[in-house]
Write a protein that holds these residues in place. Structure first.
Motif, PDB file in Angstrom:
ATOM      1  N   ALA A  52      26.194  56.544  27.399  1.00 51.07           N
ATOM      2  CA  ALA A  52      25.895  57.196  28.661  1.00 51.07           C
ATOM      3  C   ALA A  52      26.114  56.216  29.798  1.00 51.07           C
ATOM      4  O   ALA A  52      25.803  55.031  29.686  1.00 51.07           O
ATOM      5  CB  ALA A  52      24.445  57.674  28.653  1.00 51.07           C
TER       6      ALA A  52
ATOM      7  N   LEU B 186      15.094  61.213  30.536  1.00 50.92           N
ATOM      8  CA  LEU B 186      16.499  61.263  30.133  1.00 50.92           C
ATOM      9  C   LEU B 186      17.125  62.599  30.497  1.00 50.92           C
ATOM     10  O   LEU B 186      16.456  63.639  30.458  1.00 50.92           O
ATOM     11  CB  LEU B 186      16.618  61.072  28.619  1.00 50.92           C
ATOM     12  N   GLN B 187      18.402  62.562  30.833  1.00 53.30           N
ATOM     13  CA  GLN B 187      19.148  63.802  31.008  1.00 53.30           C
ATOM     14  C   GLN B 187      19.120  64.584  29.694  1.00 53.30           C
ATOM     15  O   GLN B 187      19.155  64.009  28.613  1.00 53.30           O
ATOM     16  CB  GLN B 187      20.602  63.504  31.386  1.00 53.30           C
TER      17      GLN B 187
ATOM     18  N   ILE C  47      21.742  63.797  26.915  1.00 49.98           N
ATOM     19  CA  ILE C  47      21.783  62.514  26.223  1.00 49.98           C
ATOM     20  C   ILE C  47      21.334  62.718  24.782  1.00 49.98           C
ATOM     21  O   ILE C  47      20.235  63.212  24.523  1.00 49.98           O
ATOM     22  CB  ILE C  47      20.866  61.484  26.917  1.00 49.98           C
TER      23      ILE C  47
ATOM     24  N   GLN D  31      24.418  58.494  22.277  1.00 45.75           N
ATOM     25  CA  GLN D  31      24.512  57.957  23.633  1.00 45.75           C
ATOM     26  C   GLN D  31      23.357  57.007  23.923  1.00 45.75           C
ATOM     27  O   GLN D  31      23.543  55.973  24.576  1.00 45.75           O
ATOM     28  CB  GLN D  31      24.527  59.107  24.642  1.00 45.75           C
ATOM     29  N   LEU D  32      22.158  57.355  23.437  1.00 49.14           N
ATOM     30  CA  LEU D  32      21.014  56.462  23.623  1.00 49.14           C
ATOM     31  C   LEU D  32      21.256  55.146  22.892  1.00 49.14           C
ATOM     32  O   LEU D  32      21.033  54.066  23.442  1.00 49.14           O
ATOM     33  CB  LEU D  32      19.742  57.142  23.113  1.00 49.14           C
TER      34      LEU D  32
ATOM     35  N   THR E 157      23.976  53.001  24.615  1.00 51.86           N
ATOM     36  CA  THR E 157      23.501  52.409  25.868  1.00 51.86           C
ATOM     37  C   THR E 157      22.579  51.224  25.605  1.00 51.86           C
ATOM     38  O   THR E 157      22.728  50.159  26.214  1.00 51.86           O
ATOM     39  CB  THR E 157      22.759  53.464  26.719  1.00 51.86           C
TER      40      THR E 157
ATOM     41  N   ASP F  76      23.532  58.554  33.527  1.00 55.86           N
ATOM     42  CA  ASP F  76      24.128  59.872  33.782  1.00 55.86           C
ATOM     43  C   ASP F  76      23.509  60.533  35.010  1.00 55.86           C
ATOM     44  O   ASP F  76      23.207  61.724  35.035  1.00 55.86           O
ATOM     45  CB  ASP F  76      23.973  60.788  32.561  1.00 55.86           C
TER      46      ASP F  76
END
Length: 257
Positions: free
Chosen positions: A4, A152-153, A156, A160-161, A164, A212
């Motif tokens: 992300a 978080l979006q 996600i 992606q977590l 990142t 994001d």
């Protein structure tokens, strides 16, 4: 899927990128590989390492669909290297899958290769989540390196977590918490690092950053049984505040108490 995109707030300095808490459950005793393609019930090898601390060739495979069985997992993971045994964990009464399994390799190098190459790959249309099986409950319960990420979006996901936060140290487990019925993200997750130093580095670099387009909050995870009780809280939450109120007006109203 790439990590992300994380951006700093205007007042922050971008951090150089230097890497499921859902700490893992202790596995029950594993059984031999499925009869359809059994390799024998040899115990997992104890050579090799993960991040330098784990002498194990055992992997935890999570986020599995209910119909994923030992035979299918054997076909998938034996392609990486010889599998010693596999067990899909099931409810003791109904025998329904609990959604996770343990795969034991003969060689730790094969287990590490499977972790690196197959984490977050689809199994029957759903991305699996792979981590080292941690049999020592003291490691999982110690809280060392465990951080909490919120705001978080909704788009996600676990990968992606992981992508990142893996920039800041070796991750033992990583998970975005989702609604069991809808499967949608609840907007928070856990990342368990191998060391407190990696966790502190991630908090320093990512707390308050935009991921994001949404500012996230990152801090050390505190177990429920060690959190201060309600009588010792000093914070209160307010809502439906008049739009015209500012901080000075809030102080005016609440300082008398």
């Amino acid at each position: 899927m790439s990590a992300a995109t994380a951006t700093t707030k205007p007042e922050d300095t971008p951090a150089a990128a230097p890497s499921s808490a859902d700490a893992t459950n202790a596995p029950p005793t594993t059984t031999s590989a499925p009869p359809a393609a059994a390799t024998g019930g040899a115990p997992p090898a104890t050579s090799g390492s993960a991040g330098g601390n784990f002498l194990s060739a055992s992997l935890y495979i999570g986020d599995l669909l209910p119909d994923v069985n030992e035979g299918l997992l054997y076909e998938i993971f034996n392609a990486v290297g010889p599998v010693a045994s596999i067990r899909v964990c099931r409810d003791a009464v109904t025998r329904r899958s609990l959604g996770y399994a343990y795969v034991n390799y003969h060689n730790a190098a094969d287990a590490e290769r499977a972790l690196d190459s197959m984490n977050f790959t689809d199994i029957k249309g759903k991305a699996c989540r792979i981590m080292w099986s941690q049999r020592d409950p003291s490691v999982r319960r110690s809280g060392v390196g465990n951080i909490f990420v919120k705001n978080l979006q909704e788009n996600i996901d676990n990968k992606q977590l992981y992508d990142t936060f893996s920039l800041f140290g070796n991750i033992l487990s990583c998970k975005v918490v989702c609604d069991k019925e809808t499967g949608l993200s609840k907007g928070y997750g856990y990342v368990h690092y191998e060391t407190n130093e990696a966790a502190a580095n991630a908090i320093e670099k990512l707390d308050g950053m935009l991921i994001d387009g949404k500012e996230v909050q990152v801090g050390m995870f505190v177990r429920r049984d060690t959190r201060p009780d309600q009588a010792s809280w000093t914070n209160c939450f307010l809502k439906n505040i008049p739009y015209e109120w500012d901080e000075a007006r809030l102080r005016q109203e609440f300082e008398p108490f």
